[in-house]
Design a protein around this motif. Structure first.
Motif, mmCIF file in Angstrom:
data_model
loop_
_atom_site.group_PDB
_atom_site.id
_atom_site.type_symbol
_atom_site.label_atom_id
_atom_site.label_comp_id
_atom_site.label_asym_id
_atom_site.label_seq_id
_atom_site.Cartn_x
_atom_site.Cartn_y
_atom_site.Cartn_z
ATOM 1 N N LEU A 134 128.708 7.215 80.262
ATOM 2 C CA LEU A 134 127.653 6.403 80.875
ATOM 3 C C LEU A 134 128.269 5.140 81.483
ATOM 4 N N ALA A 135 129.216 4.515 80.792
ATOM 5 C CA ALA A 135 129.862 3.303 81.306
ATOM 6 C C ALA A 135 130.651 3.622 82.570
ATOM 7 N N GLN A 136 131.305 4.768 82.599
ATOM 8 C CA GLN A 136 132.077 5.152 83.784
ATOM 9 C C GLN A 136 131.158 5.414 84.981
ATOM 10 N N ILE A 137 130.032 6.020 84.746
ATOM 11 C CA ILE A 137 129.068 6.281 85.829
ATOM 12 C C ILE A 137 128.558 4.962 86.383
ATOM 13 N N VAL A 138 128.206 4.018 85.508
ATOM 14 C CA VAL A 138 127.699 2.717 85.945
ATOM 15 C C VAL A 138 128.793 1.983 86.737
ATOM 16 N N ASP A 139 130.032 2.017 86.228
ATOM 17 C CA ASP A 139 131.143 1.366 86.935
ATOM 18 C C ASP A 139 131.348 1.984 88.321
ATOM 19 N N PHE A 140 131.227 3.278 88.408
ATOM 20 C CA PHE A 140 131.408 3.978 89.691
ATOM 21 C C PHE A 140 130.322 3.566 90.679
ATOM 22 N N ILE A 141 129.070 3.461 90.211
ATOM 23 C CA ILE A 141 127.960 3.063 91.088
ATOM 24 C C ILE A 141 128.173 1.625 91.561
ATOM 25 N N ILE A 142 128.604 0.742 90.668
ATOM 26 C CA ILE A 142 128.879 -0.649 91.051
ATOM 27 C C ILE A 142 129.992 -0.692 92.099
ATOM 28 N N LEU A 143 131.007 0.118 91.909
ATOM 29 C CA LEU A 143 132.116 0.179 92.873
ATOM 30 C C LEU A 143 131.624 0.643 94.238
ATOM 31 N N LEU A 144 130.767 1.643 94.269
ATOM 32 C CA LEU A 144 130.234 2.137 95.539
ATOM 33 C C LEU A 144 129.418 1.053 96.249
ATOM 34 N N VAL A 145 128.588 0.335 95.510
ATOM 35 C CA VAL A 145 127.776 -0.735 96.100
ATOM 36 C C VAL A 145 128.696 -1.835 96.625
ATOM 37 N N PHE A 146 129.708 -2.203 95.848
ATOM 38 C CA PHE A 146 130.662 -3.237 96.281
ATOM 39 C C PHE A 146 131.385 -2.809 97.560
ATOM 40 N N LEU A 147 131.846 -1.587 97.577
ATOM 41 C CA LEU A 147 132.539 -1.097 98.772
ATOM 42 C C LEU A 147 131.605 -1.082 99.987
#
Length: 162
Positions: free
Chosen positions: A10-23
């Motif tokens: 779950l933490a990895q999924i949230v981190d990935f979504i944050i990364l996509l938004v940042f990018l």
């Protein structure tokens, strides 16, 4: 076995979504701008390249004439160099054959000398051993004259066997 809750996933999924938004917010807009600038730059380069192509075609015609003359001259030089190289190669081969023959003859002469030396040494050793064996067999003292006579006879017989 049922599905278990995995907090790391779950933490990895949230981190990935944050990364996509940042990018999307930080990298995507500058990247689109860079790509647009690059497209304009390429269009300008294409126009300049077309003009340079036309100039190049004019120069090409002049260079082709010069290249034909240069090829003809090069062909002549290559033919002369090839002929000189072939002549030199034949000379080198002939010299090498002569040198090889000379070395072979010298080696054969050396072999013959060594063979004669070895045969002489062998004869001397065999003669000495023969006298010693004969002396033991006869069990008597031999005079130098009898010993020398036996050696000479043995050498004579050994020479006839060759």
């Amino acid at each position: 076995m049922g599905l278990e809750f995995n907090a790391t996933l779950l933490a990895q999924i949230v981190d990935f979504i944050i990364l996509l938004v940042f990018l999307r917010l930080v990298v995507y807009k500058p990247l689109v701008k860079v790509l647009g600038d690059r497209s304009e730059h390429i269009a300008g380069n294409i126009a300049a390249a077309e003009q340079e192509r036309q100039e190049a075609e004019q120069l090409k015609a002049g260079y082709e004439a010069e290249m034909r003359r240069a090829r003809e001259q090069t062909q002549e030089i290559i033919q002369k160099a090839t002929k000189a190289g072939e002549d030199q190669a034949l000379e080198i081969i002939e010299n090498a054959k002569n040198e090889a023959g000379r070395i072979k003859d010298a080696a054969l002469a050396e072999i013959e000398r060594e063979k004669q030396k070895a045969v002489a040494e062998l004869r001397e050793q065999v003669a000495t051993l023969s006298v010693l064996v004969a002396g033991k067999i006869i069990n008597k003292n031999m005079t130098n004259q009898i010993q020398r006579s036996m050696i000479d006879n043995f050498i004579k017989e050994a020479g006839e066997l060759q």
